[in-house]
Design a protein around this motif. Sequence first.
Motif, short mmCIF file in Angstrom:
data_model
loop_
_atom_site.label_atom_id
_atom_site.label_comp_id
_atom_site.label_asym_id
_atom_site.label_seq_id
_atom_site.Cartn_x
_atom_site.Cartn_y
_atom_site.Cartn_z
N ALA A 107 0.89 -1.18 0.00
CA ALA A 107 0.00 0.00 0.00
C ALA A 107 0.91 1.21 0.00
CB ALA A 107 -0.89 -0.02 1.25
N PHE A 108 0.68 2.13 -0.92
CA PHE A 108 1.59 3.27 -1.05
C PHE A 108 1.09 4.50 -0.30
CE2 PHE A 108 2.29 0.80 -5.01
CZ PHE A 108 3.62 0.48 -4.78
N GLU A 109 2.02 5.18 0.35
CA GLU A 109 1.73 6.49 0.97
C GLU A 109 2.88 7.39 0.60
OE1 GLU A 109 1.29 6.11 5.18
OE2 GLU A 109 -0.19 4.51 4.94
N LYS A 110 2.62 8.33 -0.29
CA LYS A 110 3.71 9.16 -0.84
C LYS A 110 4.87 8.25 -1.30
CE LYS A 110 2.54 13.41 1.38
NZ LYS A 110 2.83 14.37 2.44
N SER A 111 6.08 8.47 -0.82
CA SER A 111 7.18 7.64 -1.31
C SER A 111 7.43 6.43 -0.41
CB SER A 111 8.46 8.48 -1.43
OG SER A 111 8.95 8.79 -0.15
N LEU A 112 6.49 6.15 0.51
CA LEU A 112 6.62 4.96 1.36
C LEU A 112 5.72 3.85 0.84
CD1 LEU A 112 6.66 6.01 5.14
CD2 LEU A 112 8.51 5.02 3.77
N ALA A 113 6.20 2.62 0.95
CA ALA A 113 5.36 1.47 0.61
C ALA A 113 5.23 0.61 1.85
CB ALA A 113 5.99 0.67 -0.53
N ARG A 114 3.98 0.29 2.23
CA ARG A 114 3.80 -0.56 3.42
C ARG A 114 3.58 -2.00 3.00
NH1 ARG A 114 4.02 2.00 7.85
NH2 ARG A 114 3.70 4.24 7.82
N VAL A 115 4.48 -2.87 3.48
CA VAL A 115 4.43 -4.30 3.13
C VAL A 115 4.36 -5.09 4.42
CG1 VAL A 115 5.67 -6.20 2.05
CG2 VAL A 115 5.85 -3.91 1.08
N ASN A 116 3.23 -5.73 4.70
CA ASN A 116 3.11 -6.56 5.92
C ASN A 116 3.62 -5.82 7.16
OD1 ASN A 116 2.03 -8.78 4.71
ND2 ASN A 116 4.02 -9.76 4.33
N GLY A 117 3.34 -4.55 7.30
CA GLY A 117 3.78 -3.82 8.49
C GLY A 117 5.16 -3.22 8.41
N ILE A 118 5.90 -3.50 7.35
CA ILE A 118 7.21 -2.86 7.18
C ILE A 118 7.05 -1.64 6.27
CG2 ILE A 118 9.60 -3.19 6.44
CD1 ILE A 118 9.18 -6.13 6.46
N SER A 119 7.76 -0.57 6.58
CA SER A 119 7.73 0.59 5.69
C SER A 119 8.97 0.61 4.83
CB SER A 119 7.69 1.89 6.51
OG SER A 119 6.45 1.98 7.16
N VAL A 120 8.76 0.60 3.54
CA VAL A 120 9.88 0.57 2.62
C VAL A 120 9.96 1.91 1.89
CG1 VAL A 120 10.79 -0.54 0.54
CG2 VAL A 120 9.72 -1.92 2.34
N HIS A 121 11.14 2.52 1.90
CA HIS A 121 11.34 3.76 1.15
C HIS A 121 11.46 3.43 -0.33
CE1 HIS A 121 12.15 6.49 4.55
NE2 HIS A 121 12.56 5.38 5.14
N THR A 122 10.69 4.13 -1.15
CA THR A 122 10.85 3.95 -2.59
C THR A 122 11.43 5.24 -3.15
OG1 THR A 122 8.69 4.81 -3.12
CG2 THR A 122 8.82 2.47 -2.64
N GLY A 123 11.93 5.20 -4.32
CA GLY A 123 12.61 6.37 -4.86
C GLY A 123 11.67 7.50 -5.23
N ALA A 124 10.42 7.18 -5.55
CA ALA A 124 9.53 8.22 -6.08
C ALA A 124 8.13 8.04 -5.52
CB ALA A 124 9.49 8.10 -7.61
N GLU A 125 7.29 9.04 -5.69
CA GLU A 125 5.91 8.90 -5.21
C GLU A 125 5.13 7.98 -6.14
OE1 GLU A 125 3.56 12.17 -4.04
OE2 GLU A 125 5.22 13.20 -3.04
#
Lengths: 345, 345, 260, 260
Positions: B240-258
């Motif tokens: 699930a994306f929130e701005k440039s963060l992606a939430r995967v099973n409770g982990i927040s992953v930084h992505t390069g772009a929105e």
Amino acid sequence: MIVIENLCVKLPGFSLSDINLRIKKNDFFVLLGPSGAGKTVLLEAIAGLVKTAAGTIRVNDRDISRLAPEKRGIGIVYQDCCLFPHLNVRENIEYGLSYHKIEAARAAELFGVLVDKLGLGRLLDRKTISLSGGERQRVAIARALMIEPAVVLLDEPLSAIDPQFRAELQHQMKRLHHSTRTTFIMVTHNFSEALSLATSAAIINGGRIEQQGDLMEIFKRPCSRFVADFVGMKNVFQAAFEKSLARVNGISVHTGAEASSRKGYIAIRPEDIVLSVTRLDSSIRNSFMGTVDSVIDKGFTCEVCVSVGDTVFNSLITRSALVDLGIEPGRELFVSFKATAVHSF
Amino acid sequence: MIVIENLCVKLPGFSLSDINLRIKKNDFFVLLGPSGAGKTVLLEAIAGLVKTAAGTIRVNDRDISRLAPEKRGIGIVYQDCCLFPHLNVRENIEYGLSYHKIEAARAAELFGVLVDKLGLGRLLDRKTISLSGGERQRVAIARALMIEPAVVLLDEPLSAIDPQFRAELQHQMKRLHHSTRTTFIMVTHNFSEALSLATSAAIINGGRIEQQGDLMEIFKRPCSRFVADFVGMKNVFQAAFEKSLARVNGISVHTGAEASSRKGYIAIRPEDIVLSVTRLDSSIRNSFMGTVDSVIDKGFTCEVCVSVGDTVFNSLITRSALVDLGIEPGRELFVSFKATAVHSF
Amino acid sequence: MKRDMFFWICVACGVVILAFILIPLVQLLIAPAPEMMKKTIMDGDVRAALRVSLSTAGAAALISLVFGTPLAFFLARNNFKGKKFIESVIDLPIVIPHPVVGIAILSVTGREHWIGRILGDLGVRILGSHVGIIVVLTFVGMPFYINAAKHGFEAISPRIEYVSRSLGASMIGTFFRVTFPLAFRSMLMGVIMCLARAISEFGAVVIVAYHPMNAPVMIYERFEAYGLAYSLPISVWLLLISLAIFLVFRMLSMNVKGAA
Amino acid sequence: MKRDMFFWICVACGVVILAFILIPLVQLLIAPAPEMMKKTIMDGDVRAALRVSLSTAGAAALISLVFGTPLAFFLARNNFKGKKFIESVIDLPIVIPHPVVGIAILSVTGREHWIGRILGDLGVRILGSHVGIIVVLTFVGMPFYINAAKHGFEAISPRIEYVSRSLGASMIGTFFRVTFPLAFRSMLMGVIMCLARAISEFGAVVIVAYHPMNAPVMIYERFEAYGLAYSLPISVWLLLISLAIFLVFRMLSMNVKGAA
């Protein structure tokens, strides 16, 4: 313990000569060889499905060489699975039960374990014709293990499966092997498959065993030119030995030990060869300046061919190293490898 | 330039739908897909050997879609070679000459070049039945190129060849391609083979083109789950994306772009995931502590599965790194990857 | 690999069957004295009958080759609705009782039927003529040629023809430069099978043409008129011809398997 | 993919051949009036002849099944010196001219031959008996069963039997649990082919047994004695039986291909 002594098989146009093998109980043993080497024939001879001309096969000190196949307690899993097409998955797996005195409770437990470990739960009532390659292979493995054979023979079980699913089945086979007391003997022509599954192996070629023993040992110290080529030893050169020096096309290569003969071969694994732009200041004894001939992209890694005089060295490096060093055909650089990485035979 | 527009083929039980492809002149283009994807049918449609239901095929601005196969000037090389068994090697290679107005001198020159580049010199008077797989394939390639077709279609030319000889033929094909003005279109299901030969590609699955373009671009930015799986993107997670963060099973992953949508997938290539015993002090934005699940030996490299909560990351590392870090199942360590290595779709 | 009961059952059945087939044939071959054989072959009537058998069967095989080859190739290369029906029709003559074949041919070649009238106007007689014999022999023999040739064509990968076309050869060019050389042996085997089947036919021929007398009809006539002993020598001569044809066929078929 | 000249040659040949086969058969089927057909089948002699044809052919098929199956399986699974010879012998009856088959059988079953004397002592008569008809029909029909069954067995990978044996089944157990279920359809097709061949035989039967009269012999007799018109109705009845058998066979063979 499986002991095969002086086994010979004569078929029209092909023969197995003088096969000697010792395989430890509960081992995962791999028979490696190119196509046409006689791998499948050897398995069928062990299972009693082709006539042997001479030799004995003993399993746990019982000589089985003259027994009918159905009395040997040896399961076989072919590359093309050979499921019974008129039976469904469950009937296939349970086919052998009626011929063996296995308690119903024990059989049910074993059935559960195999179905679970091989992920066959949802397939039990399916016709075998509707299964995918990987599913068929898993059913064949379950069917063979259901009668708890002393030995199971696997004839290239992974090669007919789409590459995507290979890793999964490989994983399942490894786990299955750990959980049974059955000895696994697998045939393959793929060295990296062998490395991922087994610890000991034999290399077979032209109906003869070329080398047998620990797999890493074979990888590092191939005993013949054929084995070296087959396991991927790309840098195999003819050499004249003088004490611990080997002369190859005018280059002097330091080897780790004194050679026993005056002429022979040396071999260096491509991944043991280091490339560098400047001469390495290190414990490495062999370092030669050369010119890059070609770069072959292998996806994650690259194969770089470097000419040193008339000798071409083949080096396997990662893609990032390729970019960092700026390697491209025509560029001059240093080829280095440790004396202990040189294998002479 | 080859332009295929809205090509459809209907066969019993299989169809190609709405194929659009643009292939540059003198390109080495690869069609990638799993078995049964329709690769061979597409090649045969281009060559005029199966009936097309709709669509046009233009080669250098000439519409060839309604021409008989013999008028199209498109060569085809099948996986099983299809040499003419009643002719010898030379007669096979020269088969097409009588149908084309090629000057004798030019033909002789071309013949010489092909024989030389493909190493066929010693085989010219041999019966095709006595050739090895690799030799047969080389003859088939020479035969197709002998009439200087605008396009040559290669249907998995490497897959029927023993692994030892594949690299050599790959090499020869690459050199041949450089020395002719023929466009090469090759079919394969092997991604690393594609990487070593071609620069642009299309991925085909279930009779449809899934993605097309620069090969490295496809590798790095697969446009669908299927392409990601197929090219080996092992770490594909629902997010699930929130701005440039992606939430995967409770982990927040930084992505390069929105992200442009709220839900989707992220993917990270196994070789972009770094493992370390201590937290890395670097520009890397994503770093998670996890536990090693399993290690799969792949020969030169190893695949390490690390659980971070409910998420399993798959990392590809070299064997030496495995030993240096002392990685084994159960061990805790850090999983790190750069935000720019995260691909969302 | 011990020889179990199953093995011995198989061997026993094999011995019984071989004896059943071979003993009558060997007995037949050794029954007439050599002088009798020689005398028979000097008999003009016998020679004429054998000549009729060979020439009409040869004509039937040739007609099957000419008309059957394109159809066999077409069936081997194309799938279409009704293909099974056409294949069934081609196989039909194999299962039709032999006298019924003769009756059926006569029923359309008599004066009452339009085909018979056309043939009559053209001066072609079926009843009791060489042409009539050739017609029935083609009827019973053609399926064997078409099936053999079809199998031969099917064994050639269409891809090898595709390659030929991609190299610039037309369909007809491809057929003569690639398909025909590769299928030649199968086609020859088909011709021989057609020939063998035509030579062995009796029931259909005896209805359409008692005269000109071919060899099987003569064997029957001599058996009916003079008894077994008088029919033996000509039976042996016909059997020898059939065996020679069969031998050629077997040698061809062994080479096919050896090359594959 | 334009339709070229080659295509039209193929189509033309196909049309000619189909017409050649179908027109006589269709004409035969529509020739006799329905009342005539009915009257014929009410005739006790005709019914007896059809009964003789069906029962003797059925017996020949059964004998072929019992003795032929083990031999067919053995040939499908083993390679040995002389195998080609045995296969050739099995195919021999197919090429032997039909009256010669009858002559050959009579030559060993007469009083002058030891086999004939043994049979005579046992009270078995060949000339002019049901047994004689069954013997010649088995002779001509058995090769069809053996070849079909052999192909069926050959299509089953020996590896699937190997797997069964490695799981503990004996050779006989494997045959009944694996081989037979998989080859059943081929064996059935073989039985039907053998049946069809036996029903269609005339030349060998007319020599060995003019009486008890089977259907083909009766057709011949009526044609000779009363002419074409009187032989038509019984020909149609025999043709219908043959077509029904052929239809069953075709349906079976289509399913085989569909499943493969």
